[in-house]
Design an enzyme around this catalytic site. Structure first.
Site, PDB file in Angstrom:
ATOM      1  N   GLY A 115      -3.715   0.689  -7.187  1.00 34.34           N
ATOM      2  CA  GLY A 115      -3.995   0.827  -5.770  1.00 34.34           C
ATOM      3  C   GLY A 115      -3.614  -0.382  -4.945  1.00 34.34           C
ATOM      4  N   CYS A 116      -3.086  -1.402  -5.601  1.00 38.47           N
ATOM      5  CA  CYS A 116      -2.633  -2.591  -4.879  1.00 38.47           C
ATOM      6  C   CYS A 116      -1.117  -2.526  -4.734  1.00 38.47           C
ATOM      7  CB  CYS A 116      -2.994  -3.867  -5.628  1.00 38.47           C
ATOM      8  SG  CYS A 116      -4.717  -4.324  -5.486  1.00 38.47           S
ATOM      9  N   GLN A 117      -0.638  -2.868  -3.561  1.00 35.16           N
ATOM     10  CA  GLN A 117       0.803  -2.889  -3.332  1.00 35.16           C
ATOM     11  C   GLN A 117       1.437  -4.020  -4.148  1.00 35.16           C
ATOM     12  OE1 GLN A 117       1.868  -3.592   0.730  1.00 35.16           O
ATOM     13  NE2 GLN A 117       4.031  -3.185   0.386  1.00 35.16           N
ATOM     14  N   SER A 118       0.804  -5.187  -4.131  1.00 38.75           N
ATOM     15  CA  SER A 118       1.296  -6.289  -4.948  1.00 38.75           C
ATOM     16  C   SER A 118       0.643  -6.198  -6.319  1.00 38.75           C
ATOM     17  CB  SER A 118       0.982  -7.646  -4.326  1.00 38.75           C
ATOM     18  OG  SER A 118       0.132  -7.567  -3.252  1.00 38.75           O
TER      19      SER A 118
END
Length: 140
Positions: free
Chosen positions: A50-53
């Protein structure tokens, strides 16, 4: 310090800055102060979904307290996870599970993040609480 006291301290620290550029710089500095995570812990299992990075989160239970370490490939995201670690690390699982993170709204963090970073913040909190739930069950 309790989780609530740690949150109050963060609210006071963020209040010292006049604008969000200064607050971002402070978050980046917090991220830089995170202890380096063992490269062997940077596995796909440790990645927060769920994290872009990329954010790797590791936890362990020591003396009935949860210790978190983390790293990210993005400086702002590393700062965000550093803030969460400063609140949650070295706390009993039950305290983490039952904590209300009101400071996030109080310092205006979520509203000053891009939607993808705000989603990442929610995912980080969720993962940290999931680790705490698992340790809580282990202690019973």
């Amino acid at each position: 310090m309790t989780i609530e006291e740690k949150q109050e301290a963060l609210i006071e620290e963020f209040a010292l800055f006049d604008d969000w550029m200064e607050k971002y710089e402070y978050m980046i500095d917090l991220g830089k102060s995170l202890p380096l995570i063992d490269p062997e812990l940077k596995t796909d299992e440790k990645l927060i979904k769920g994290c872009q990075s990329k954010v790797w989160l590791h936890s362990e239970l020591k003396d009935d307290k949860v210790i978190f370490t983390a790293d990210s490939d993005a400086i702002i995201t590393k700062g965000i996870v550093a803030i969460l670690i400063s609140v949650f690390s070295n706390e009993k699982p039950e305290a983490i599970v039952n904590s209300d993170l009101g400071f996030i709204d109080e310092i205006g963090l979520k509203e000053h993040l891009s939607p993808t970073r705000a989603n990442g913040l929610v995912s980080m909190v969720k993962q940290m609480k999931l680790y705490a739930v698992a340790y809580q069950a282990q202690l019973k």
